[in-house]
Motif scaffolding. Structure first.
Motif, PDB file in Angstrom:
ATOM      1  N   UNK A 118      -6.328  -8.607  -3.442  1.00 36.86           N
ATOM      2  CA  UNK A 118      -6.114  -7.405  -2.012  1.00 36.86           C
ATOM      3  C   UNK A 118      -5.159  -8.783  -0.891  1.00 36.86           C
ATOM      4  N   UNK A 119      -5.326 -10.014  -0.851  1.00 35.77           N
ATOM      5  CA  UNK A 119      -4.530 -10.649  -0.104  1.00 35.77           C
ATOM      6  C   UNK A 119      -3.370 -11.129  -0.744  1.00 35.77           C
ATOM      7  N   UNK A 120      -3.198 -11.132  -1.499  1.00 32.44           N
ATOM      8  CA  UNK A 120      -1.713 -11.671  -2.473  1.00 32.44           C
ATOM      9  C   UNK A 120      -0.927 -10.603  -2.570  1.00 32.44           C
ATOM     10  N   UNK A 121      -1.628  -9.185  -2.516  1.00 37.18           N
ATOM     11  CA  UNK A 121      -0.869  -7.290  -2.130  1.00 37.18           C
ATOM     12  C   UNK A 121      -0.481  -6.850  -1.503  1.00 37.18           C
ATOM     13  N   UNK A 122      -1.969  -7.378  -0.732  1.00 38.17           N
ATOM     14  CA  UNK A 122      -1.704  -6.015   0.792  1.00 38.17           C
ATOM     15  C   UNK A 122      -1.372  -7.223   1.857  1.00 38.17           C
ATOM     16  N   UNK A 123      -2.385  -7.885   2.265  1.00 38.14           N
ATOM     17  CA  UNK A 123      -2.167  -9.343   3.428  1.00 38.14           C
ATOM     18  C   UNK A 123      -1.182  -9.938   3.462  1.00 38.14           C
ATOM     19  N   UNK A 124      -0.759 -10.351   2.056  1.00 35.36           N
ATOM     20  CA  UNK A 124       0.440 -11.445   2.268  1.00 35.36           C
ATOM     21  C   UNK A 124       2.093 -10.405   2.916  1.00 35.36           C
ATOM     22  N   UNK A 125       2.163  -9.732   2.217  1.00 41.55           N
ATOM     23  CA  UNK A 125       3.060  -8.951   2.083  1.00 41.55           C
ATOM     24  C   UNK A 125       3.065  -8.809   3.733  1.00 41.55           C
ATOM     25  N   UNK A 126       2.213  -7.768   4.102  1.00 43.64           N
ATOM     26  CA  UNK A 126       1.909  -7.129   5.276  1.00 43.64           C
ATOM     27  C   UNK A 126       1.923  -7.695   6.806  1.00 43.64           C
ATOM     28  N   UNK A 127       2.090  -9.042   6.415  1.00 44.18           N
ATOM     29  CA  UNK A 127       2.222 -10.232   7.476  1.00 44.18           C
ATOM     30  C   UNK A 127       3.008 -10.422   7.776  1.00 44.18           C
ATOM     31  N   UNK A 128       4.035 -10.830   6.643  1.00 43.39           N
ATOM     32  CA  UNK A 128       5.476 -10.919   6.803  1.00 43.39           C
ATOM     33  C   UNK A 128       6.375  -9.343   6.792  1.00 43.39           C
ATOM     34  N   UNK A 129       6.117  -8.123   6.593  1.00 40.84           N
ATOM     35  CA  UNK A 129       6.325  -7.164   7.351  1.00 40.84           C
ATOM     36  C   UNK A 129       6.475  -6.929   8.403  1.00 40.84           C
ATOM     37  N   UNK A 130       5.166  -7.230   8.894  1.00 38.73           N
ATOM     38  CA  UNK A 130       5.196  -7.097  10.954  1.00 38.73           C
ATOM     39  C   UNK A 130       5.376  -8.048  11.236  1.00 38.73           C
ATOM     40  N   UNK A 131       5.812  -9.683  10.727  1.00 37.86           N
ATOM     41  CA  UNK A 131       7.022 -10.931  11.835  1.00 37.86           C
ATOM     42  C   UNK A 131       7.848 -10.094  11.484  1.00 37.86           C
TER      43      UNK A 131
END
Length: 91
Positions: free
Chosen positions: A69-82
């Protein structure tokens, strides 16, 4: 993005295989049973190796879920939010 996907897939397959192996040893009362891999633990943790296997089974389960979940959801979501925040500032 492909880098995060393959890291998450590696964690998911490696951790899942380790959990599956340990769960088949400790949570399968018999092959005729309908509760394979989800039955209560059939072996007591009376020696070091059984106790270590039982603990590692839970560790691998949570590592698999949280790691993927970290590599599939959290990291891409954080990049998109930034990116969204930076685009909003430049407007």
């Amino acid at each position: 993005m492909a880098d995060e996907f393959i890291k998450g897939l590696g964690i998911f397959t490696g951790g899942g295989l380790a959990w599956l192996t340990l769960a088949s040893w400790y949570r399968t009362p018999g092959f005729e049973s309908t509760q394979q891999l989800v039955a209560p633990i059939t072996v007591s943790g009376d020696n070091l190796f059984n106790a270590l296997g039982i603990v590692l089974m839970d560790v691998f389960f949570w590592f698999t879920l949280i790691g993927a979940l970290t590599f599939w959801v959290l990291i891409p979501g954080t990049r998109e939010l930034r990116k969204a925040i930076e685009n909003r500032r430049t407007e």
